[in-house]
Structures are given as C-alpha cells and as structure tokens.
Enzyme design. Structure first.
Site, PDB file in Angstrom:
ATOM      1  N   SER A  54      89.985  88.072 -20.426  1.00 49.51           N
ATOM      2  CA  SER A  54      89.407  88.138 -19.042  1.00 49.51           C
ATOM      3  C   SER A  54      88.901  87.035 -18.435  1.00 49.51           C
ATOM      4  O   SER A  54      88.539  86.783 -17.091  1.00 49.51           O
ATOM      5  CB  SER A  54      88.724  89.330 -18.974  1.00 49.51           C
ATOM      6  OG  SER A  54      87.472  89.169 -19.794  1.00 49.51           O
ATOM      7  N   LYS A  70      88.448  87.973 -11.969  1.00 49.24           N
ATOM      8  CA  LYS A  70      87.213  88.447 -10.835  1.00 49.24           C
ATOM      9  C   LYS A  70      88.095  88.005  -9.257  1.00 49.24           C
ATOM     10  O   LYS A  70      87.716  88.508  -8.534  1.00 49.24           O
ATOM     11  CB  LYS A  70      85.923  87.938 -11.001  1.00 49.24           C
ATOM     12  CG  LYS A  70      85.203  88.823 -12.140  1.00 49.24           C
ATOM     13  CD  LYS A  70      84.953  90.144 -11.678  1.00 49.24           C
ATOM     14  CE  LYS A  70      83.888  90.744 -12.888  1.00 49.24           C
ATOM     15  NZ  LYS A  70      83.498  92.002 -12.328  1.00 49.24           N
TER      16      LYS A  70
END
Length: 333
Positions: free
Chosen positions: A318, A62
């Site tokens: 992720s 992110k």
C-alpha cells in the site's frame, strides 16, 4: 478495552461508486501494474500477484481517495481549501490533489510522524499543523481549522468518496486478473481506519463473491480483527507503539466497518520484527521499496498467516514512503 457501537450518518458506497471514481481519477492517478511473483508463488503454493501502490502518485494508494473526493468539490468552494488529518500518506495524497486542483490545504499531523512524510507534505504546498497523539484530538483540531477558514474536511477513510477512490485498487485487480482468465481467491490489504480494505471489498466481492478479503494489521493494533469477532468497533489500547506509522488509527471507521464487517470479516496480524523482515524481503527478492505499514500484508503472507494454498492471491503493497534510517534497520534485520 472499550468498544464503540456502529453509527454511520453518511450513505454507504457501492461498486457503482467505485466505477465512477475510476472514471474521475483516470489519467491522473497511476494505474499500477498487477505483478506476478514467481518466488512468492513457489514459496506459498499459490499463484501470487502483487499490487504495488508504492508506484502511485505520492508513493501510496491514498492519492486515489483524496483526489476522488476533492475533484468533486465545486469550483466556487475551492478557494477556502481543505483540511485533513494524517500521519503522512493521506497528507501527501491530499496535498498533491490540492496542488493539482489549485486549492490550499492544511494537514494535521502527529509530532511523531516520519520527518520524510512531513517534509514531503510541505514540499507539495500544504501547511502542516502538529499535534500529540496521546494528549490531543486531531479531529477536533481539524474541525476548528475548517470552521475558522471555511475549509472542507477530507477524512482519511470515513467518507464514501474516499472509500470509492481507494476501491479502484480492487477494481483494477479484478480487471487485470480477468484479462488473464483468472479470478481472485484472496486479496490481502493493509488496514488502519479501513478505507482501502473497504473499497477493495466492494469492488472484489461484486465480481468474485467467493473471494476472501483479509484485513492485515500490526500486532497490538489489530482492532479490525477484534471488531470482527465482537461485532462492535473495538479500540486499540495504545495510540502508538508500532513502527507501522501508517496503520495506527485508534479504531475502525464507522462507515468502513459497516462495509468490512459483512464483506471482509477476517483479519491477520504480524509483529514489527516480522514486518521488518518483509520490508527486507521486498527489497532483496522483489526489488521493491516498501514502507513498514505498506508491507504488513506481505508479512502476513510470508509468515503463513493468510492460509494460502493453491488458487490466486493478491497482496497489496500500500505504500513506499519509508525513511532511510528505518529502511536500513529493516535490511539489517
């Protein structure tokens, strides 16, 4: 179950935007390694690589999209700060970017977000405003704060600059495989609103048009897979109910779906129990700490949901922001 039509008021990013993002974040974001996995390759009969975004700043991919969006905010507009909505990983990416750029940040986070993520967001200097997933509209709260303070909203996924920043994950995958004389046959990534998988698809498909890009989701929150089948943006029936807290967006983003519908079009899902086994596998066999939402694509591979046989596959891990109690429960599984 309701459906939402596609409507995007902003331009769709392209691979050139991803390449521009890579230049902006160079030297700030971590260029995470592409790691060959002998054990997964032997287990699947494919040549399997891992992209561990667990090693990224703030522990997830992110940061890439947040920084790419925020570094483009003019100096004169930075004093008013930014506002973002997140259950934790985007929150930390925005907070860290704001600290680097000398900007105030407000993060609208659900009350049931992991305490670890809330605490780390505050530790990075951001103000946290809580809300109830079931009864309150986080976007409305963020808009009201932005209007009151003159701040800029940094969306978690439905923004061309955020998508382009996340796409640098795919760009690095293609470049690092090319250095080995390889091209990807499959790239599997976890998906919530779709910013990561959309950006990856832009980068990967530009260089390897025959590659499959698969959107991996928790069971019961497979809105992308259902949306690909119906052709419209489907909503999840419940706002929560999986311990994959990073992957609980209610529906694919309008902008991200315009990208993923033609470039991805394929989804896979796994149960929380299967994700827990993948978290344990990552620790015990790969020596990596991965949060549940970051391990869904790995779980899809381990459970045989990706149709991998031969060729070169890349699994994106992720995020690694997992609470100790949750991690221990996964190991016990």
């Amino acid at each position: 179950m309701s459906a939402t039509t596609i409507s995007s008021p902003v331009p769709i990013p392209c691979v050139a935007d991803v390449e521009a993002a890579a230049r902006r974040i160079a030297g700030v974001a971590v260029r995470t390694p592409l790691v060959f996995s002998p054990i997964l390759s032997e287990r699947t009969g494919a040549r399997v690589f891992l992209k561990p975004e667990t090693l990224q700043r703030t522990g997830s991919f992110k940061f890439r999209g947040a920084y790419n969006r925020m570094v483009q905010i003019p100096e004169a507009a930075r004093a008013a700060g930014v506002v973002a909505c997140s259950s934790g990983n985007h929150a930390q990416g925005v907070a860290a970017s704001a600290r680097l750029l000398g900007m105030p940040a407000v993060i609208v986070m659900p009350h049931d977000a992991p305490a670890l993520k809330r605490d780390r967001t505050r530790a990075l200097g951001a103000e946290v405003v809580g809300y109830d997933r079931r009864t309150e509209d986080r976007d409305a709260i963020a808009r009201a704060i932005a209007q009151e303070r003159g701040a800029i909203v940094v969306p978690p996924y439905d923004d061309p600059h955020v998508i382009a920043g996340q796409g640098t994950v795919g760009l690095e995958i293609v470049q690092d495989l090319a250095a080995l004389g390889l091209v990807p046959d499959l790239v599997a990534a976890n998906v919530s609103g779709g910013g990561l998988v959309a950006g990856i698809a832009l980068a990967v498909k530009a260089q390897a048009p025959g590659a499959r890009v698969v959107a991996c989701e928790p069971a019961g929150f497979d809105d992308h897979a259902r949306s690909f089948r119906s052709g419209v943006r489907e909503r999840n029936p419940e706002p929560s109910g999986s311990f994959c807290d990073a992957l609980l967006a209610p529906t694919p983003g309008a902008l991200t779906f315009e990208i993923t519908r033609p470039l991805v079009g394929e989804g896979a899902s796994v149960t929380d129990a299967e994700v827990a086994r993948a978290v344990a596998f990552a620790f015990l066999e790969l020596k990596l700490v991965v949060e549940p939402g970051g391990a869904v694509a790995l779980a899809c591979l381990l459970e045989g949901r990706l149709g991998v046989s031969g060729g070169t596959a890349v699994i994106v891990l992720s995020g690694g922001n997992v609470e100790p109690e949750t991690f221990i429960r996964c190991l016990a599984a």
